[in-house]
Motif scaffolding. Sequence first.
Motif, PDB file in Angstrom:
ATOM      1  N   GLY A   1       0.703  -1.136   0.033  1.00  0.00           N
ATOM      2  CA  GLY A   1       0.055   0.260  -0.138  1.00  0.00           C
ATOM      3  C   GLY A   1       0.921   1.325   0.050  1.00  0.00           C
ATOM      4  N   GLU A   2       0.158   2.474   0.158  1.00  0.00           N
ATOM      5  CA  GLU A   2       0.753   3.609   0.163  1.00  0.00           C
ATOM      6  C   GLU A   2       1.278   4.172   1.644  1.00  0.00           C
ATOM      7  OE1 GLU A   2       2.092   5.161  -2.544  1.00  0.00           O
ATOM      8  OE2 GLU A   2       0.851   3.416  -3.843  1.00  0.00           O
ATOM      9  N   GLY A   3       0.775   3.709   2.850  1.00  0.00           N
ATOM     10  CA  GLY A   3       1.059   4.146   3.695  1.00  0.00           C
ATOM     11  C   GLY A   3       0.342   5.482   4.110  1.00  0.00           C
ATOM     12  N   ALA A   4       0.590   6.325   4.965  1.00  0.00           N
ATOM     13  CA  ALA A   4      -0.062   7.445   5.365  1.00  0.00           C
ATOM     14  C   ALA A   4       0.010   8.452   4.226  1.00  0.00           C
ATOM     15  CB  ALA A   4       1.001   8.313   6.437  1.00  0.00           C
ATOM     16  N   ASP A   5      -1.026   9.384   4.012  1.00  0.00           N
ATOM     17  CA  ASP A   5      -1.276  10.273   2.943  1.00  0.00           C
ATOM     18  C   ASP A   5      -0.331  11.323   2.993  1.00  0.00           C
ATOM     19  OD1 ASP A   5      -2.332  11.630   0.920  1.00  0.00           O
ATOM     20  OD2 ASP A   5      -4.095  12.229   2.025  1.00  0.00           O
ATOM     21  N   LEU A   6       0.419  11.674   1.764  1.00  0.00           N
ATOM     22  CA  LEU A   6       1.378  12.695   2.164  1.00  0.00           C
ATOM     23  C   LEU A   6       1.104  13.849   1.025  1.00  0.00           C
ATOM     24  CD1 LEU A   6       4.857  10.493   1.915  1.00  0.00           C
ATOM     25  CD2 LEU A   6       3.421  11.223   3.725  1.00  0.00           C
ATOM     26  N   SER A   7      -0.277  14.124   0.596  1.00  0.00           N
ATOM     27  CA  SER A   7      -0.647  14.767  -0.156  1.00  0.00           C
ATOM     28  C   SER A   7      -0.203  16.359   0.232  1.00  0.00           C
ATOM     29  CB  SER A   7      -2.113  14.915  -0.632  1.00  0.00           C
ATOM     30  OG  SER A   7      -2.977  14.858   0.596  1.00  0.00           O
ATOM     31  N   VAL A   8      -0.312  16.582   1.336  1.00  0.00           N
ATOM     32  CA  VAL A   8      -0.191  17.866   2.039  1.00  0.00           C
ATOM     33  C   VAL A   8       1.362  18.258   1.831  1.00  0.00           C
ATOM     34  CG1 VAL A   8       0.002  19.282   3.859  1.00  0.00           C
ATOM     35  CG2 VAL A   8      -1.899  17.801   3.747  1.00  0.00           C
ATOM     36  N   LEU A   9       2.195  17.251   1.857  1.00  0.00           N
ATOM     37  CA  LEU A   9       3.621  17.576   1.821  1.00  0.00           C
ATOM     38  C   LEU A   9       3.792  17.645   0.304  1.00  0.00           C
ATOM     39  CD1 LEU A   9       6.898  17.119   2.786  1.00  0.00           C
ATOM     40  CD2 LEU A   9       6.421  14.674   1.896  1.00  0.00           C
ATOM     41  N   GLU A  10       3.361  16.887  -0.536  1.00  0.00           N
ATOM     42  CA  GLU A  10       3.775  16.866  -2.043  1.00  0.00           C
ATOM     43  C   GLU A  10       3.279  18.378  -2.371  1.00  0.00           C
ATOM     44  OE1 GLU A  10       1.667  13.164  -3.058  1.00  0.00           O
ATOM     45  OE2 GLU A  10       3.429  12.036  -2.463  1.00  0.00           O
TER      46      GLU A  10
ATOM     47  N   LYS B   1      17.905  11.488  -1.534  1.00  0.00           N
ATOM     48  CA  LYS B   1      17.557  10.530  -0.614  1.00  0.00           C
ATOM     49  C   LYS B   1      17.119  10.855   0.678  1.00  0.00           C
ATOM     50  CE  LYS B   1      20.486   6.460  -0.722  1.00  0.00           C
ATOM     51  NZ  LYS B   1      21.970   5.678  -0.577  1.00  0.00           N
ATOM     52  N   VAL B   2      17.467  12.062   0.888  1.00  0.00           N
ATOM     53  CA  VAL B   2      16.916  12.909   2.129  1.00  0.00           C
ATOM     54  C   VAL B   2      15.390  12.838   2.060  1.00  0.00           C
ATOM     55  CG1 VAL B   2      16.616  15.008   3.387  1.00  0.00           C
ATOM     56  CG2 VAL B   2      19.078  14.254   2.820  1.00  0.00           C
ATOM     57  N   LEU B   3      15.086  13.347   1.019  1.00  0.00           N
ATOM     58  CA  LEU B   3      13.418  13.373   0.649  1.00  0.00           C
ATOM     59  C   LEU B   3      12.648  12.049   0.854  1.00  0.00           C
ATOM     60  CD1 LEU B   3      11.118  14.986   0.116  1.00  0.00           C
ATOM     61  CD2 LEU B   3      11.519  14.521  -2.331  1.00  0.00           C
ATOM     62  N   ALA B   4      13.548  11.030   0.271  1.00  0.00           N
ATOM     63  CA  ALA B   4      12.922   9.572   0.137  1.00  0.00           C
ATOM     64  C   ALA B   4      12.795   9.260   1.829  1.00  0.00           C
ATOM     65  CB  ALA B   4      13.710   8.744  -0.470  1.00  0.00           C
ATOM     66  N   THR B   5      13.979   9.625   2.562  1.00  0.00           N
ATOM     67  CA  THR B   5      13.875   9.300   3.819  1.00  0.00           C
ATOM     68  C   THR B   5      12.821   9.788   4.840  1.00  0.00           C
ATOM     69  OG1 THR B   5      16.393   8.955   3.805  1.00  0.00           O
ATOM     70  CG2 THR B   5      15.202   9.268   6.200  1.00  0.00           C
ATOM     71  N   MET B   6      12.442  11.255   4.361  1.00  0.00           N
ATOM     72  CA  MET B   6      11.617  11.838   5.245  1.00  0.00           C
ATOM     73  C   MET B   6      10.052  11.080   4.821  1.00  0.00           C
ATOM     74  SD  MET B   6      10.902  15.966   5.056  1.00  0.00           S
ATOM     75  CE  MET B   6      10.463  15.944   3.538  1.00  0.00           C
ATOM     76  N   GLN B   7      10.169  10.948   3.654  1.00  0.00           N
ATOM     77  CA  GLN B   7       8.893  10.344   2.979  1.00  0.00           C
ATOM     78  C   GLN B   7       8.625   9.090   3.706  1.00  0.00           C
ATOM     79  OE1 GLN B   7       9.667  10.860  -1.086  1.00  0.00           O
ATOM     80  NE2 GLN B   7       8.079  12.253  -1.491  1.00  0.00           N
ATOM     81  N   SER B   8       9.615   8.352   3.978  1.00  0.00           N
ATOM     82  CA  SER B   8       9.516   6.808   4.746  1.00  0.00           C
ATOM     83  C   SER B   8       9.040   7.089   5.693  1.00  0.00           C
ATOM     84  CB  SER B   8      10.604   6.247   4.243  1.00  0.00           C
ATOM     85  OG  SER B   8      10.922   5.807   3.148  1.00  0.00           O
TER      86      SER B   8
END
Length: 253
Positions: free
Chosen positions: A28-37, A129-136
Motif C-alpha cells: 500500500g501507500e502508507g500515510a497520505d502525503l498529499s499535503v507534503l507533496e 535520498k533525504v526526501l525519500a527518507t523523510m517520506q518513508s
Amino acid sequence: GSCEPSGNDDLFCLCTENYYGSRCEHVGEGADLSVLESIISGNNNNYEHVVENVLSRNNWTDILAVVDVTGSMQPCAAAVYKWMKLSQDKTKNIRYYVFFNDGDDKLNSAKKIGSTGGIYSMAANNLNKVLATMQSAMKNGNGGDIPENDIEAILHGIEMCPTCTDIIHIADNKATPRDLNLLNRVTKPIKVLTCQVDVASVNPQLLNVADKTNGSLHTLDEDVFNLSAIPVGEKITIGRRTYRRTSSGFVVV
C-alpha cells in the motif's frame, strides 16, 4: 527496497512503489502525503513559514536537524525540504537529518521511553535520498497518541553526527515529549523551532527543552536566547504570552 543503517544496530528501508514499512513489509501507500507533496511542488503556499524564517535569519553551520514528521507536522517538514532545495548556499550548512514519527504506528502500550523507535536518519549530501527518507518516516507512522519521542530522536542524532555543532529541533508545539526524563543525557544546546503555535502559547515543556540544554527557542517572529540567565521567579514574554521560571522550569502565567 534499499536499506540504510540507522544507529549502531538498526536499519530502515526505502521502499519501491506500493510498499511501505521500516522493512517494506506492508503493501500500500502508507500515510497520505498529499499535503507534503502539494507544498513541495509549489501548489500550496498557504503553510506556516516558521522553519524558513528561522533558518534564514540565523547563520548556523554544521547543523543537525531533528524533525518531527508525525501527522499534522507535514507542512513544517515540507518547509525544511523547500528551504534546503531553494537555498543551496545555506543548505550546505545542514550536515545530518533525523526524522521521527513516534514508533512506526506501534501500539501506545508498546512504546518504551528511550526505545520507542520510528527514527530515520540520513546524511545531507544527497537531496533525493533525504526526501525519500523523510517520506518513508511519514508513510510509516502518524504517532498514535499525542506525546512523542523527541528526546530519543535528539540523542540518536547526536550519536550519528557527534561533530555537528548546531542542533535544531523542529518540534510540534501541540505535543509534549513523552521522554523528558532523558533530557539530562543531552550534552549539547538544542535550538527548538516551534511549529503549530497558531494563536496558542508556546508549549512550556519545549521552552524547558531549550532552557535545560542551554539552548534557545525560535518562533515565526522571535529568537529567544539566554534563557538560563532568567532567575527563578522572573518572567519572560514570548509572542502574546508570559512565562515565569519556577524551580522546576517555565510555566505559563
